[in-house]
Write an enzyme that holds these catalytic residues in place. Structure first.
Site, PDB file in Angstrom:
ATOM      1  N   ARG A 146      51.460  55.177  37.895  1.00  0.00           N
ATOM      2  CA  ARG A 146      52.182  56.408  38.173  1.00  0.00           C
ATOM      3  C   ARG A 146      51.701  57.477  37.201  1.00  0.00           C
ATOM      4  NH1 ARG A 146      53.343  54.293  42.301  1.00  0.00           N
ATOM      5  NH2 ARG A 146      55.413  53.990  43.256  1.00  0.00           N
ATOM      6  N   HIS A 164      45.995  59.152  45.172  1.00  0.00           N
ATOM      7  CA  HIS A 164      47.012  58.098  45.278  1.00  0.00           C
ATOM      8  C   HIS A 164      46.749  57.226  46.507  1.00  0.00           C
ATOM      9  CE1 HIS A 164      51.448  57.054  44.169  1.00  0.00           C
ATOM     10  NE2 HIS A 164      50.763  55.971  44.490  1.00  0.00           N
ATOM     11  N   ASP A 193      43.988  57.678  39.942  1.00  0.00           N
ATOM     12  CA  ASP A 193      44.460  57.629  41.318  1.00  0.00           C
ATOM     13  C   ASP A 193      45.832  58.272  41.439  1.00  0.00           C
ATOM     14  OD1 ASP A 193      44.298  56.813  44.090  1.00  0.00           O
ATOM     15  OD2 ASP A 193      45.849  55.328  43.620  1.00  0.00           O
ATOM     16  N   ARG A 227      54.009  37.058  26.369  1.00  0.00           N
ATOM     17  CA  ARG A 227      54.025  35.667  26.804  1.00  0.00           C
ATOM     18  C   ARG A 227      52.617  35.104  26.684  1.00  0.00           C
ATOM     19  NH1 ARG A 227      54.187  39.144  31.070  1.00  0.00           N
ATOM     20  NH2 ARG A 227      52.746  38.806  32.817  1.00  0.00           N
TER      21      ARG A 227
END
Length: 333
Positions: free
Chosen positions: A249, A296, A272, A193
């Site tokens: 993730r 995390h 992380d 976009r």
């Protein structure tokens, strides 16, 4: 700890005609909740606060101290929630909850927490970039050893940054990059976009964009399409000396392929999230050269509670009035 809360204390713990919501915060801590509902507090510990079959709105516990509450804890009551209509996550990623959708009553919806962790995760992404480029871990080790180690380190200024996953978190990361005089910021997302800041390229363009990036920040959701997105082929397309930052993730990055690149010293990484996670003792990522690992912690910070409570106030108000909810990502058939 468990508890049941009602506007009328004499009804506490006893069934009422009002729909029941399980919340990971005590209702009085959230404030301004609709009176059309009954509330039970469950933070994932101890026994269930009520019969799960009574629950109509289930907000999945989120362990701030330990980051994300484990999938087994989150999904444990779901098979018993025969009348649940809403499952509300307090995470942007819901890969840990999607497998449970098939077992929900028909029409029940799963909502994510898009926007909730933008500020906190974007702050950490910038922290990891700056700490890695300026070798803050090396300075900390030198301080521990009582050594004065000067040297030349790269700056973020004049670097090209590629954001892979330009949703609300990706946009928040770019917000925080603006004062740092980057040469350019390039954006990639599932849906291409145009924005006020410039184009958002499709994922198919990633192999052509990677060679020009000094810093690659991964902020995409984990899906079957994005699993292993940064595998051997795409990692090999990154320029020598580039920094890979993953705040999304762990499985978006192929760990063996990343270790191979790190072992040669060609790439650096700030992670992380990892695959596997939690990262077990002795795993090669702990000692790989050029790696900064955080456990995390992109979401759990002081920014989390007020934003989580605001999200719940809005969602519960909509639920009480039978209005469309925000952030619906899946519906049980």
């Amino acid at each position: 700890m468990t508890a049941v809360h009602s506007r009328n204390s004499s009804l506490a713990g006893r069934p009422t005609s009002r729909p029941l919501a399980w919340l990971p915060f005590r209702p009085e801590e959230i404030g301004d909740l609709p009176e059309q509902l009954e509330y039970a507090f469950w933070d994932g510990t101890g026994e269930f606060p009520t019969d799960p079959a009574r629950c109509a709105f289930y907000c999945v516990p989120y362990d701030v101290a330990g980051a994300l509450a484990g999938p087994e804890l989150c999904t444990r009551p779901l098979p018993l929630m025969r009348n649940v209509r809403v499952v509300q996550a307090l995470t942007a990623g819901v890969d840990h909850l999607l497998p449970a959708v098939a077992g929900l009553p028909s029409g029940a919806v799963l909502c994510n927490a898009r926007g909730l962790h933008d500020a906190s995760t974007a702050e950490l992404a910038l922290t990891l970039i700056l700490a890695s480029l300026r070798d803050v871990p090396g300075f900390v080790r030198a301080q521990d050893a009582g050594e004065w180690r000067q040297g030349f380190r790269p700056a973020l200024a004049d670097k090209s940054v590629l954001i892979v996953g330009y949703g609300s978190i990706g946009s928040a990361i770019e917000d925080r990059l603006e004062p740092f005089e980057c040469a350019r910021v390039v954006r990639v997302a599932r849906s291409p976009r145009h924005t006020e800041r410039g184009p958002v390229h499709p994922v198919a363009a990633l192999p052509d964009l990677l060679p020009d990036a000094d810093v690659v920040v991964v902020a995409a959701p984990l899906t079957e399409e994005t699993r292993g997105l940064l595998g051997a082929r795409n990692l090999s397309r990154m320029k020598d000396g580039a920094l890979l930052v993953n705040v999304a993730r762990g499985p978006l990055v192929d760990t063996p392929a990343l270790l191979a690149e790190l072992g040669t010293g060609r790439l650096r990484a700030a992670l992380d999230v990892t695959d596997p996670e939690p990262l077990p003792p002795g795993h090669p990522l702990w000692s790989a050269p050029g790696v900064l690992v955080t456990p995390h912690v992109g979401g759990p910070s002081s920014a989390f509670p007020p934003r989580a409570k605001a999200l719940l106030r809005g969602q519960l108000a909509g639920f009480a009035l039978d209005e469309p909810l925000r952030n619906v990502v899946a519906t049980a058939v």
